[in-house]
Design an enzyme around this catalytic site. Sequence first.
Site, PDB file in Angstrom:
ATOM      1  N   LYS A   1      41.026  50.264  40.599  1.00  0.00           N
ATOM      2  CA  LYS A   1      42.428  50.327  41.034  1.00  0.00           C
ATOM      3  C   LYS A   1      43.363  50.550  39.841  1.00  0.00           C
ATOM      4  CE  LYS A   1      42.394  46.203  42.854  1.00  0.00           C
ATOM      5  NZ  LYS A   1      40.996  45.856  42.531  1.00  0.00           N
TER       6      LYS A   1
ATOM      7  N   ARG B   1      48.039  40.675  47.988  1.00  0.00           N
ATOM      8  CA  ARG B   1      46.683  40.131  48.043  1.00  0.00           C
ATOM      9  C   ARG B   1      46.389  39.417  49.359  1.00  0.00           C
ATOM     10  NH1 ARG B   1      43.970  40.282  43.297  1.00  0.00           N
ATOM     11  NH2 ARG B   1      45.175  40.690  41.409  1.00  0.00           N
TER      12      ARG B   1
ATOM     13  N   ARG C   1      30.512  45.214  31.298  1.00  0.00           N
ATOM     14  CA  ARG C   1      31.676  45.222  30.404  1.00  0.00           C
ATOM     15  C   ARG C   1      31.413  44.370  29.165  1.00  0.00           C
ATOM     16  NH1 ARG C   1      37.086  44.680  34.082  1.00  0.00           N
ATOM     17  NH2 ARG C   1      36.404  42.502  34.121  1.00  0.00           N
TER      18      ARG C   1
ATOM     19  N   ARG D   1      32.414  38.599  28.455  1.00  0.00           N
ATOM     20  CA  ARG D   1      33.301  37.515  28.854  1.00  0.00           C
ATOM     21  C   ARG D   1      32.663  36.715  29.986  1.00  0.00           C
ATOM     22  NH1 ARG D   1      38.668  41.029  29.706  1.00  0.00           N
ATOM     23  NH2 ARG D   1      37.872  40.786  31.820  1.00  0.00           N
TER      24      ARG D   1
ATOM     25  N   ARG E   1      33.955  35.885  42.666  1.00  0.00           N
ATOM     26  CA  ARG E   1      35.218  36.622  42.785  1.00  0.00           C
ATOM     27  C   ARG E   1      35.177  37.577  43.976  1.00  0.00           C
ATOM     28  NH1 ARG E   1      35.827  39.600  37.330  1.00  0.00           N
ATOM     29  NH2 ARG E   1      37.725  40.427  38.308  1.00  0.00           N
TER      30      ARG E   1
END
Length: 224
Positions: A22, A96, A135, A168, A179
Amino acid sequence: MADKRQLENVLLVLLGPPGAGKGTQAELLARECGFVHYSTGEVFREQIGKRTELGRQVESFVVAGALVPDEVVLAVVADFIREHQGQAIVFDGFPRTVAQAEGLDRVLADLKLKLDGVVLIELSDDEVVRRLTSRRQCRRCGKIYNLIFSPPRQAGICDECGGELYQRKDDEEAIVRARLQVYKEQTSPLIDYYQRQDKLVRIDGAIGRDRVFQELVRLVVQRQ
């Protein structure tokens, strides 16, 4: 590429799971099509930095580690829209919840505006996990890499400053899946809300960044 004049005054919402791209698509719309990019976190930081009344309200919740209430979020959104009225705006990851979507509709109605479209960038859970767990971030300068799409030249070493790259905690698989669950619980009702308004269109996020962008621009122009 669409003529920027075709996209004047367009108000667009991008939805999708974490890792769907996004933010990337919003940045492309800003760079290539003249959209103003609304990202809640960035706008909050801007308000706080300006020391506005809204910024002080936002900061009081952020410092306390609390969620910013919807009424404050919507006040920030309304201020942003008024500041950029007449320009194309892309909302990245906002709203959201259905409550926020209803609030956004009220804000727009007060300003005699309306959403032109809501685009859901879809991605499978496994692909989200694959992307986000790949990542890496530099401990020294903060630059972000992706081992699939944009790996460093030397494994584990930042191209920019030579710092160590690390994963992370919020990119570990268990947290990514948690999530995703939160996203589904919050967003499924939101998808239904916009489907009932006949505003929702879907794009397969697995087709790649450039093809998603082409499809996004085509859909936006088509709805004008």
